[in-house]
Enzyme design. Structure first.
Site, PDB file in Angstrom:
ATOM      1  N   GLY A  93      36.083  30.230  40.179  1.00  0.00           N
ATOM      2  CA  GLY A  93      35.340  31.488  40.190  1.00  0.00           C
ATOM      3  C   GLY A  93      33.890  31.328  40.630  1.00  0.00           C
TER       4      GLY A  93
ATOM      5  N   TYR B  13      36.148  44.883  28.919  1.00  0.00           N
ATOM      6  CA  TYR B  13      35.525  43.562  29.104  1.00  0.00           C
ATOM      7  C   TYR B  13      34.501  43.304  27.993  1.00  0.00           C
ATOM      8  CZ  TYR B  13      32.415  40.163  31.444  1.00  0.00           C
ATOM      9  OH  TYR B  13      31.624  39.077  31.768  1.00  0.00           O
TER      10      TYR B  13
ATOM     11  N   ARG C 282      45.004  28.736  40.756  1.00  0.00           N
ATOM     12  CA  ARG C 282      45.439  28.300  42.084  1.00  0.00           C
ATOM     13  C   ARG C 282      44.825  26.949  42.420  1.00  0.00           C
ATOM     14  NH1 ARG C 282      40.741  29.480  44.789  1.00  0.00           N
ATOM     15  NH2 ARG C 282      39.471  30.908  43.579  1.00  0.00           N
TER      16      ARG C 282
ATOM     17  N   LYS D 296      34.443  40.564  24.922  1.00  0.00           N
ATOM     18  CA  LYS D 296      33.359  39.589  24.717  1.00  0.00           C
ATOM     19  C   LYS D 296      32.805  39.671  23.285  1.00  0.00           C
ATOM     20  CE  LYS D 296      33.143  37.544  28.790  1.00  0.00           C
ATOM     21  NZ  LYS D 296      33.608  36.159  28.939  1.00  0.00           N
TER      22      LYS D 296
ATOM     23  N   GLY E 210      38.994  28.123  34.949  1.00  0.00           N
ATOM     24  CA  GLY E 210      38.401  29.174  35.791  1.00  0.00           C
ATOM     25  C   GLY E 210      37.372  28.585  36.739  1.00  0.00           C
TER      26      GLY E 210
ATOM     27  N   ASP F 272      42.174  25.884  37.616  1.00  0.00           N
ATOM     28  CA  ASP F 272      42.259  27.330  37.856  1.00  0.00           C
ATOM     29  C   ASP F 272      43.728  27.675  38.073  1.00  0.00           C
ATOM     30  OD1 ASP F 272      41.777  30.094  39.007  1.00  0.00           O
ATOM     31  OD2 ASP F 272      39.709  29.427  38.835  1.00  0.00           O
TER      32      ASP F 272
END
Ligand code: NAD
Ligand code: SER
Length: 319
Positions: free
Chosen positions: A13, A141, A38, A145, A10, A36
């Site tokens: 980000g 979310y 991409r 977590k 990630g 990531d």
């Protein structure tokens, strides 16, 4: 001396983009692999396209790069998560399981997994929310977590995997844009202000939330990961605090540097999420265990944000 080799998942980000370069300064450019979904551009070190939902690709990347630490930053954040809860749960949990299992199987030295103030809900103390508090989050979310923190603790206790975590407040920085959270307004507002544009805020003027400036967030992450293991009493996730403010207060801070800055308020679905979160956080466990101390307050952050964004937009200094 054998260097650590770190895989960041990630890394494209908001936090990953900045943390990758900070880790490269500490561990060496070639020892930090930024990955990531991409292709990542503009990185000074190695990069990799990697989907954290693909367990075999993750294990292959760990072996290929001879990685001994993973920083797992990939997640669907609070506001985006509410648009498709099942997808958010699947991505957040499956990617974490893949990271924990790969780390266990490959005998990695350390794992970093950020949690969030989103673990708290309305039943928690609203101000100075303690480290050990009832956790009844209202977003998918937040639920992911809380579950993630408990799995981190499980892997530490059951397998001895050195997983470390902290509950970031809303993170504010000029280097990168946020990726679909409820605290994103506190980044967007500076981009409008520096361009002398009025800002329409999606939260009410008196919604107080815990926030942290990016340099403090990066330093906290590095400090936690470097702390001696025997100093860490929390193996779920540490509370972490920097500052707390409302949209009206950040607008007032900006107005000191940008006279005439205007803000209007049009709360949307993110208001209910913000209302379920604490206004401020007690981070004394982090302070006592590994010496955490934030440096930036609201006005210092505003000055630095506006300075860097003015440079970024090629504008004459606003401050
Ligand atoms: P972000 O949304 O900006 O970036 C997440 C990155 O993960 C994106 O680049 C995305 O392409 C990538 N990603 C998504 N799915 C992936 C997958 N399957 N495989 C590989 N990569 C994938 O998030 P951020 O703000 O940088 O947050 C990083 C971490 O910190 C997250 O775990 C988040 O929950 C946590 N956190 C952030 C904040 C904040 O204010 N930014 C606050 C609390 C906690
Ligand atoms: N900044 C994050 C969000 O708003 C908190 O985890 O989702």
């Amino acid at each position: 001396m054998k260097h650590d080799r770190i895989l960041i998942i990630g890394a494209g980000g908001q936090i990953g983009a900045v943390l990758s370069e900070a880790l490269r300064e500490v561990h060496g450019t070639d020892n930090v692999i930024a990955s990531d979904l991409r292709q990542l551009d503009g990185h000074s070190g190695p990069t990799e396209i990697l989907d954290a939902l693909d367990a075999s690709a993750l294990e292959a990347a760990v072996k290929k790069w001879r990685v001994n630490q993973i920083y797992h930053l990939a997640a669907i954040l609070s506001a985006t998560g509410e648009k498709d809860p099942m997808r958010a749960w699947d991505i957040n949990m499956r990617s974490l399981f893949n990271v924990l299992e790969t780390s266990r199987i490959c005998n990695l030295k350390k794992v970093y997994f950020p949690s969030s103030i989103a673990v708290f809900g309305r039943e928690a103390a609203h101000r100075n929310t303690p480290q050990y508090e009832v956790l009844i989050p209202e977003t998918v979310y937040g639920i992911s977590k809380v579950a993630g923190e408990n799995w981190a603790n499980y892997y530490y206790r059951r397998y001895g995997l050195d997983v470390r975590s902290m509950r970031y407040p809303g993170i504010i920085g000029y280097q990168s844009m946020p990726g679909g959270g409820t605290t994103d307004y506190a980044v967007d507002i500076y981009h409008y202000a520096v361009q002398q544009k009025p800002y329409e805020c999606f939260l009410t003027q008196d919604t107080s939330l815990p926030m942290l400036y990016m340099p403090d967030a990066i330093r906290a992450t590095l400090e936690l990961m470097e702390a001696p293991a025997n100093r860490l009493s929390v193996r779920t996730s540490y509370n972490l605090a920097g500052m707390s403010f409302t949209p009206a207060e950040i607008a007032a801070s900006i107005s000191k540097q940008v006279p005439g800055f205007r803000i209007t308020y049009k709360p949307d679905f993110r208001q209910a999420i913000a209302d379920s979160w604490p206004a401020s956080i007690d981070d004394s466990a982090a302070r006592n265990d590994w010496g955490w101390k934030p440096e930036f307050d609201l006005d210092a952050m505003t000055k630095d944000m506006l300075h860097h964004l003015a440079l970024k937009y090629g504008l004459k200094e606003v401050v």
